[in-house]
Design a protein around this motif. Structure first.
Motif, mmCIF file in Angstrom:
data_model
loop_
_atom_site.group_PDB
_atom_site.id
_atom_site.type_symbol
_atom_site.label_atom_id
_atom_site.label_comp_id
_atom_site.label_asym_id
_atom_site.label_seq_id
_atom_site.Cartn_x
_atom_site.Cartn_y
_atom_site.Cartn_z
ATOM 1 N N TYR A 197 -5.559 0.869 -4.962
ATOM 2 C CA TYR A 197 -6.154 -0.333 -5.664
ATOM 3 C C TYR A 197 -5.274 -1.222 -6.598
ATOM 4 C CZ TYR A 197 -9.227 -3.526 -7.919
ATOM 5 O OH TYR A 197 -9.952 -4.767 -8.454
ATOM 6 N N THR B 262 -6.425 1.278 0.959
ATOM 7 C CA THR B 262 -6.609 0.221 -0.045
ATOM 8 C C THR B 262 -7.302 0.877 -1.146
ATOM 9 O OG1 THR B 262 -8.569 -0.710 0.993
ATOM 10 C CG2 THR B 262 -6.568 -1.893 1.585
ATOM 11 N N GLU B 263 -8.107 1.815 -1.009
ATOM 12 C CA GLU B 263 -8.758 2.621 -2.041
ATOM 13 C C GLU B 263 -7.854 3.225 -3.087
ATOM 14 O OE1 GLU B 263 -12.800 4.295 -1.482
ATOM 15 O OE2 GLU B 263 -13.421 3.003 0.172
ATOM 16 N N LEU C 185 -2.192 -2.845 -5.400
ATOM 17 C CA LEU C 185 -2.879 -4.211 -4.679
ATOM 18 C C LEU C 185 -2.951 -5.042 -5.711
ATOM 19 C CD1 LEU C 185 -4.704 -2.569 -1.787
ATOM 20 C CD2 LEU C 185 -2.712 -3.918 -1.503
ATOM 21 N N TRP D 278 -5.162 0.509 6.679
ATOM 22 C CA TRP D 278 -6.046 -0.344 5.562
ATOM 23 C C TRP D 278 -6.709 0.623 4.912
ATOM 24 C CZ3 TRP D 278 -4.364 -4.844 3.980
ATOM 25 C CH2 TRP D 278 -3.654 -5.657 5.034
ATOM 26 N N MET E 254 0.801 -1.229 0.099
ATOM 27 C CA MET E 254 0.043 0.160 0.095
ATOM 28 C C MET E 254 0.859 1.425 -0.173
ATOM 29 S SD MET E 254 -3.206 -0.986 2.141
ATOM 30 C CE MET E 254 -2.661 -1.987 3.422
#
Length: 160
Positions: A29, A25-26, A32, A22, A8
């Motif tokens: 993306y 994460t968007e 990831l 966390w 990340m």
């Protein structure tokens, strides 16, 4: 191997009591997604990259001037097993770049780290499939011309 938070793009020093954020994460993306694809290839989930599970490695192409490295990974060798990984460590893309391949035939591009699907800011330098022909190069029995973007890793393997 991933260091905690690397997937990340964690921007703080690692502390074992400092949890990963966390919520990122968007925003991350695409990165990831890249790691998911790499892990799937490493685990041979598609059935065509078993070589990444094997213990055998042969670094056969090392061009200090161009800063390009290519290596062959395999378990037992052969189709769906042998994998060729090419790394370009410069800010210049390479087109029609010649490297050796362990077998003749079509080598499909399984992973291109420069793809837009991982980040819209990436260059998306094309890395098409390669048709390796029976002509010795780099100490291997076959040769092919690849295309690879700047600061990019490309993974090739065969279906049959």
């Amino acid at each position: 191997m991933l260091f905690e938070g690397q997937e990340m793009l964690e921007d703080r020093w690692f502390h074992d009591k400092d949890p990963i954020d966390w919520s990122r994460t968007e925003d991350e993306y695409g990165i990831l997604k890249m790691y998911r694809h790499l892990i799937a290839h490493r685990r041979n989930l598609s059935g065509v990259t078993r070589g990444l599970c094997g213990q055998n490695i042969h670094i056969y192409h090392y061009n200090d001037g161009a800063k390009v490295i290519a290596y062959h990974r395999w378990d037992k060798q052969g189709p769906k097993d042998s994998v060729v990984v090419v790394v370009n460590l410069t800010n210049q893309g390479r087109d029609e770049y010649v490297i050796g391949f362990p077998r003749a035939g079509l080598w499909k591009t399984r992973f291109n780290s420069d793809s837009y699907k991982y980040d819209p800011n990436f260059a998306n330098h094309p890395s098409p499939d390669v048709e390796a022909r029976a002509e010795q190069y780099d100490g291997l029995p076959c040769t092919g011309k690849i295309s690879i973007g700047p600061y990019t890793v490309v993974i090739f393997s065969q279906d049959e």
